[in-house]
Design an enzyme around this catalytic site. Structure first.
Site, PDB file in Angstrom:
ATOM      1  N   GLY A  90       0.811  -1.213   0.000  1.00  0.00           N
ATOM      2  CA  GLY A  90       0.000   0.000   0.000  1.00  0.00           C
ATOM      3  C   GLY A  90       0.842   1.259   0.000  1.00  0.00           C
ATOM      4  N   ASP A  91       0.173   2.391  -0.039  1.00  0.00           N
ATOM      5  CA  ASP A  91       0.835   3.683  -0.139  1.00  0.00           C
ATOM      6  C   ASP A  91       0.846   4.374   1.225  1.00  0.00           C
ATOM      7  OD1 ASP A  91       1.291   6.603  -1.195  1.00  0.00           O
ATOM      8  OD2 ASP A  91       1.544   5.342  -2.970  1.00  0.00           O
ATOM      9  N   ILE A  92       0.464   5.637   1.267  1.00  0.00           N
ATOM     10  CA  ILE A  92       0.553   6.399   2.514  1.00  0.00           C
ATOM     11  C   ILE A  92      -0.776   6.416   3.254  1.00  0.00           C
ATOM     12  CG2 ILE A  92      -0.048   8.687   1.574  1.00  0.00           C
ATOM     13  CD1 ILE A  92       2.402   9.720   3.312  1.00  0.00           C
ATOM     14  N   THR A  93      -0.698   6.388   4.573  1.00  0.00           N
ATOM     15  CA  THR A  93      -1.904   6.522   5.384  1.00  0.00           C
ATOM     16  C   THR A  93      -1.555   7.234   6.689  1.00  0.00           C
ATOM     17  OG1 THR A  93      -3.905   5.381   6.130  1.00  0.00           O
ATOM     18  CG2 THR A  93      -1.805   4.352   6.686  1.00  0.00           C
ATOM     19  N   HIS A  95      -2.310   7.391  10.954  1.00  0.00           N
ATOM     20  CA  HIS A  95      -2.810   6.773  12.175  1.00  0.00           C
ATOM     21  C   HIS A  95      -2.843   7.827  13.264  1.00  0.00           C
ATOM     22  CE1 HIS A  95      -2.458   2.916  10.317  1.00  0.00           C
ATOM     23  NE2 HIS A  95      -1.142   2.885  10.349  1.00  0.00           N
ATOM     24  N   GLY A 173      -1.949  -4.559   9.012  1.00  0.00           N
ATOM     25  CA  GLY A 173      -3.379  -4.892   9.044  1.00  0.00           C
ATOM     26  C   GLY A 173      -4.276  -3.759   8.609  1.00  0.00           C
ATOM     27  N   ALA A 175      -6.703  -0.002   9.577  1.00  0.00           N
ATOM     28  CA  ALA A 175      -6.881   1.214  10.369  1.00  0.00           C
ATOM     29  C   ALA A 175      -8.304   1.710  10.122  1.00  0.00           C
ATOM     30  CB  ALA A 175      -5.863   2.266   9.975  1.00  0.00           C
ATOM     31  N   CYS A 191      -3.611   6.819   0.652  1.00  0.00           N
ATOM     32  CA  CYS A 191      -3.416   5.596  -0.134  1.00  0.00           C
ATOM     33  C   CYS A 191      -3.005   5.902  -1.573  1.00  0.00           C
ATOM     34  CB  CYS A 191      -4.671   4.714  -0.109  1.00  0.00           C
ATOM     35  SG  CYS A 191      -5.187   4.260   1.559  1.00  0.00           S
TER      36      CYS A 191
END
Length: 232
Positions: A90-93, A95, A173, A175, A191
């Site tokens: 995946g890309d950026i996220t 939290h 996993g 979020a 993302c």
């Protein structure tokens, strides 16, 4: 075949500390599998599931594009956030507080050896949880995670996902935005997907705060049913 899952709720914990802990558990399972093959033994491998909430942090997956982070190092500091490039897909996220993060560290040989199916089950656990709040969660073709109003101009993501797997052992996993301050997503292209919004359960329900413990209980129930497993 071990279908019990050791559940740990870590509360609020620094991202890097939690990542290191995941790696420790991940290595524990891998080492046992290597030992089994070396010694021709059949010792059961453990499964883990970590619930956690992180202080403000942005993470970039191994195939992600750093240009999807719209802040400089100084701006990150001003925002009270940190940044990590990590080894999930995946890309950026983002939290942060008010988000339920789940890290299953499973030996899929205890369940099924199919990463695609694993991701779909993660999504389904969230979709079934949303249904209990009378919200229709959906999949979006080519975009892992759980969305609302797919195929419309109002499409928005409520749960991001990114995993790593080696020797059929998973880590990282999902979020799930519950009481999340969505303004923190303004600092990224979530993302790596332009032109689509993010949302949170409390926004969708039109309430100030959702009971996060209650949401976790629902996730556990659906996850356990899907994986035909038992939390201990």
């Amino acid at each position: 075949m071990n279908k019990t899952i050791k559940l740990q709720d870590l509360g609020n914990k620094d991202f890097k500390e939690t990542w290191d802990y995941q790696e420790q558990l991940f290595k524990q399972v891998i080492d046992l599998k290597i030992q089994n093959r070396r010694d021709n033994t059949n010792l059961e491998t453990p499964n883990f599931f970590l619930f956690v909430a992180h202080p403000h942090v942005y993470t970039l997956g191994k195939s992600g594009n750093i240009s999807n982070l719209l802040l400089s190092e100084k701006q990150l500091e001003q925002k009270g956030a940190t940044f990590h490039k990590i080894n999930r897909g995946g890309d950026i996220t983002y939290h942060g507080p008010g988000q339920i993060v789940g890290y299953p560290i499973l030996d899929l040989e205890n369940f099924f050896t199919d990463i695609h199916k694993y991701l779909r089950y993660l999504e389904q656990a969230i979709i079934l949880t949303l249904a209990e709040y009378h919200i229709i969660g959906q999949r979006s073709d080519g975009e892992t995670g759980v969305w609302l109003d797919v195929g419309t101009p109002l499409a928005r993501k409520i749960c991001a996902m990114g995993v790593r797997a080696s020797r059929w052992i998973t880590m990282h996993g999902f979020a799930f935005n519950i009481n999340t301050d969505l303004t923190f997503f303004d600092a990224i292209i979530p993302c790596g997907i332009s032109g689509k919004a993010v949302t949170s359960l409390h926004v969708e329900l039109g309430v100030k705060k959702v009971d996060e413990f209650e949401v976790k209980e629902k996730i556990k129930k659906h996850f356990s049913n899907l994986f035909e497993s038992e939390f201990i």
